[in-house]
Design an enzyme around this catalytic site. Structure first.
Site, PDB file in Angstrom:
ATOM      1  N   ARG A  95      76.187   2.865 114.164  1.00 54.67           N
ATOM      2  CA  ARG A  95      75.966   2.500 112.757  1.00 54.67           C
ATOM      3  C   ARG A  95      74.526   2.723 112.296  1.00 54.67           C
ATOM      4  NH1 ARG A  95      80.166   3.467 113.089  1.00 54.67           N
ATOM      5  NH2 ARG A  95      82.038   2.224 112.980  1.00 54.67           N
ATOM      6  N   SER A 132      82.795  -4.920 107.989  1.00 52.07           N
ATOM      7  CA  SER A 132      82.466  -5.603 109.250  1.00 52.07           C
ATOM      8  C   SER A 132      81.032  -6.101 109.205  1.00 52.07           C
ATOM      9  CB  SER A 132      82.629  -4.645 110.425  1.00 52.07           C
ATOM     10  OG  SER A 132      83.987  -4.321 110.571  1.00 52.07           O
ATOM     11  N   GLU A 157      75.751  -5.689 111.509  1.00 51.16           N
ATOM     12  CA  GLU A 157      75.885  -4.293 111.064  1.00 51.16           C
ATOM     13  C   GLU A 157      75.402  -4.209 109.609  1.00 51.16           C
ATOM     14  OE1 GLU A 157      79.800  -2.525 111.812  1.00 51.16           O
ATOM     15  OE2 GLU A 157      79.657  -1.506 109.889  1.00 51.16           O
TER      16      GLU A 157
HETATM   17  C1  LIG Z   1      86.215  -3.260 102.425  1.00 54.65           C
HETATM   18  C2  LIG Z   1      85.157  -2.529 103.212  1.00 54.65           C
HETATM   19  C3  LIG Z   1      85.526  -1.718 104.264  1.00 54.65           C
HETATM   20  C4  LIG Z   1      84.545  -1.041 105.006  1.00 54.65           C
HETATM   21  N1  LIG Z   1      84.945  -0.249 106.057  1.00 54.65           N
HETATM   22  C5  LIG Z   1      84.016   0.393 106.783  1.00 54.65           C
HETATM   23  C6  LIG Z   1      84.391   1.222 107.884  1.00 54.65           C
HETATM   24  O1  LIG Z   1      85.561   1.390 108.198  1.00 54.65           O
HETATM   25  N2  LIG Z   1      83.407   1.839 108.591  1.00 54.65           N
HETATM   26  C7  LIG Z   1      82.088   1.701 108.272  1.00 54.65           C
HETATM   27  O2  LIG Z   1      81.239   2.297 108.948  1.00 54.65           O
HETATM   28  N3  LIG Z   1      81.701   0.927 107.231  1.00 54.65           N
HETATM   29  C8  LIG Z   1      82.614   0.271 106.486  1.00 54.65           C
HETATM   30  N4  LIG Z   1      82.228  -0.517 105.439  1.00 54.65           N
HETATM   31  C9  LIG Z   1      80.787  -0.697 105.148  1.00 54.65           C
HETATM   32  C10 LIG Z   1      80.196   0.322 104.143  1.00 54.65           C
HETATM   33  O3  LIG Z   1      81.163   0.719 103.206  1.00 54.65           O
HETATM   34  C11 LIG Z   1      79.623   1.535 104.861  1.00 54.65           C
HETATM   35  O4  LIG Z   1      78.561   1.183 105.728  1.00 54.65           O
HETATM   36  C12 LIG Z   1      79.092   2.564 103.854  1.00 54.65           C
HETATM   37  O5  LIG Z   1      78.745   3.728 104.534  1.00 54.65           O
HETATM   38  C13 LIG Z   1      77.860   2.071 103.089  1.00 54.65           C
HETATM   39  O6  LIG Z   1      77.637   2.960 102.014  1.00 54.65           O
HETATM   40  P1  LIG Z   1      76.943   2.487 100.679  1.00 54.65           P
HETATM   41  O7  LIG Z   1      76.784   3.659  99.801  1.00 54.65           O
HETATM   42  O8  LIG Z   1      77.649   1.326 100.093  1.00 54.65           O
HETATM   43  O9  LIG Z   1      75.528   2.051 101.257  1.00 54.65           O
HETATM   44  P2  LIG Z   1      74.649   0.817 100.791  1.00 54.65           P
HETATM   45  O10 LIG Z   1      75.354  -0.445 101.150  1.00 54.65           O
HETATM   46  O11 LIG Z   1      74.233   0.982  99.396  1.00 54.65           O
HETATM   47  O12 LIG Z   1      73.377   0.987 101.751  1.00 54.65           O
HETATM   48  C14 LIG Z   1      73.490   0.814 103.150  1.00 54.65           C
HETATM   49  C15 LIG Z   1      72.183   1.259 103.801  1.00 54.65           C
HETATM   50  O13 LIG Z   1      72.001   2.650 103.593  1.00 54.65           O
HETATM   51  C16 LIG Z   1      70.769   2.926 102.930  1.00 54.65           C
HETATM   52  N5  LIG Z   1      71.003   4.020 102.000  1.00 54.65           N
HETATM   53  C17 LIG Z   1      71.999   4.154 101.086  1.00 54.65           C
HETATM   54  N6  LIG Z   1      71.876   5.321 100.416  1.00 54.65           N
HETATM   55  C18 LIG Z   1      70.768   5.932 100.911  1.00 54.65           C
HETATM   56  C19 LIG Z   1      70.111   7.155 100.636  1.00 54.65           C
HETATM   57  N7  LIG Z   1      70.559   8.025  99.714  1.00 54.65           N
HETATM   58  N8  LIG Z   1      68.997   7.459 101.349  1.00 54.65           N
HETATM   59  C20 LIG Z   1      68.524   6.611 102.297  1.00 54.65           C
HETATM   60  N9  LIG Z   1      69.108   5.435 102.591  1.00 54.65           N
HETATM   61  C21 LIG Z   1      70.226   5.102 101.919  1.00 54.65           C
HETATM   62  C22 LIG Z   1      70.418   1.620 102.200  1.00 54.65           C
HETATM   63  O14 LIG Z   1      69.028   1.509 101.980  1.00 54.65           O
HETATM   64  C23 LIG Z   1      70.944   0.585 103.187  1.00 54.65           C
HETATM   65  O15 LIG Z   1      70.000   0.393 104.217  1.00 54.65           O
HETATM   66  C24 LIG Z   1      83.180  -1.192 104.676  1.00 54.65           C
HETATM   67  C25 LIG Z   1      82.811  -2.009 103.590  1.00 54.65           C
HETATM   68  C26 LIG Z   1      83.787  -2.678 102.868  1.00 54.65           C
HETATM   69  C27 LIG Z   1      83.375  -3.542 101.716  1.00 54.65           C
END
Ligand SMILES: Cc1cc2nc3c(=O)[nH]c(=O)nc-3n(C[C@H](O)[C@H](O)[C@H](O)COP(=O)(O)OP(=O)(O)OC[C@H]3O[C@@H](n4cnc5c(N)ncnc54)[C@H](O)[C@@H]3O)c2cc1C
Length: 311
Positions: free
Chosen positions: A180, A229, A299
């Site tokens: 992750r 998670s 995570e």
């Molecule tokens: C219902 C649900 C199910 C999920 N299932 C999974 C799953 O199966 N597997 C999984 O891995 N995750 C899962 N997640 C968690 C999440 O969706 C993932 O980690 C996803 O990749 C985060 O993307 P985001 O755009 O929302 O990132 P954010 O939450 O906006 O950011 C997460 C991190 O990434 C950094 N970041 C974001 N964009 C950039 C960028 N452009 N440049 C540099 N840094 C950046 C942020 O600063 C932060 O540190 C789930 C979440 C939910 C709510």
């Protein structure tokens, strides 16, 4: 300390899409979090470069985010500028002779669109992203994964903006990945990624996506806000199973609850605060340490200030 006046002066003329004292509870998937000093909706790369340069010069903190589906913002808010990457959302199928099939996506594009376009284009390999509610930038940064595959398995190259404002493109073999997390230069902002896929059979691709979505609907508590998670799995032991075994399924603090459906999810039953969620996280970690002698690492990414700011 960065206040509205300082940010406004620093970024004068850079962007109109800036919102001051923005409640992060309106943006995080958990629906919690205090105010950010400012939130900018990033419109394009040129503006982003200008914004970063000015913020760096003024030593104002900033954080790029995607869909905020993996972030907990503490109740005291974030002192600095949240850069919402949603305006950088171009996405396309590319066939490069001699290299193969790719989805090129800017950081703010959603994984849902990546899956949709690869399906439409008859590409296989990216189905595991179905139902992950994040953006491409967030998924690359987090090395998001599901059903035995992770972003590292599909990334061909990633383009970044370094903190000194330089654009670089890193091929996959120049990036280290761990559980992750992609190990990228500190403070780098992901601009876009090229994801590798293979030509596949459309019926099978659709069926795989359908199966994944069905499994998610069965396993995950999707009726309530969450961040997916909360804890990293331990080698050979899913964190959810451990939490269930130590009797914490259904445990709640305020409106934050360990989901009775999936113990690695903490859900917001209505009016949870970030503090309720973080207290519940601490409680789970202490109990896991006492009863099993293990450290459950989060995570989810936790940012911001504990105490409410007094300006
Ligand atoms: C219902 C649900 C199910 C999920 N299932 C999974 C799953 O199966 N597997 C999984 O891995 N995750 C899962 N997640 C968690 C999440 O969706 C993932 O980690 C996803 O990749 C985060 O993307 P985001 O755009 O929302 O990132 P954010 O939450 O906006 O950011 C997460 C991190 O990434 C950094 N970041 C974001 N964009 C950039 C960028 N452009 N440049 C540099 N840094 C950046 C942020 O600063 C932060 O540190 C789930 C979440 C939910 C709510």
């Amino acid at each position: 300390m960065s206040d509205k006046k300082e940010i406004a002066e620093t970024l004068s003329g850079c962007t109109e899409k800036i919102f001051y004292d923005e409640p992060m509870s309106q943006h995080t998937s958990l629906k919690v979090g205090g105010n950010a000093s400012a939130l900018i909706v990033v419109e394009n790369e040129d503006r982003l470069i200008q914004i970063i340069r000015r913020l760096r010069e003024a030593e104002i903190a900033y954080l790029p985010v995607g869909n905020l589906t993996n972030v907990i913002v503490r109740d005291g808010g974030y002192q600095g500028v949240i850069l919402l990457m949603s305006g950088l959302n171009k996405i396309e199928y590319q066939q490069i002779p001699g290299s193969g099939h790719f989805i090129y996506a800017e950081a703010g594009a959603s994984l849902a669109r990546v899956v949709g376009i690869s399906d439409e284009s008859g590409l296989t390999g990216l189905e595991f992203c179905a139902g992950i509610p994040g953006s491409v930038g967030g998924a690359v940064w987090m090395n998001a994964g599901a059903f035995g595959r992770e972003m590292k398995d599909v990334i061909a190259e990633v383009s970044l903006l370094t903190d000194c404002g330089r654009k670089v493109t890193l091929p996959k073999d120049e990036i280290s990945f761990c559980y992750r997390r992609a190990v990228l230069p500190e403070k780098a902002i992901i601009l876009n990624a090229r994801l590798k896929a293979e030509k596949g059979e459309q019926g099978r691709i659709k069926e795989k996506i359908r199966e994944i979505m069905e499994l998610r609907r069965k396993k995950h508590p999707l009726a309530y806000p969450s961040a997916g998670s909360v804890f990293k799995n331990l080698p050979g032991l899913p964190a959810g199973r451990l939490i269930e075994e130590i009797g914490l399924k259904g445990k709640s603090i305020g409106d934050a609850e360990v989901s009775p459906q999936h113990a690695n999810f903490i859900v917001n039953k209505g009016n949870a605060t970030a503090s309720d969620i973080l207290t519940l996280i601490d409680f789970i970690q202490s109990k896991a340490r006492e009863e099993r002698g293990v450290n459950l690492e989060t995570e989810v990414v936790i940012i911001g200030e504990d105490q409410c700011r007094r300006n």
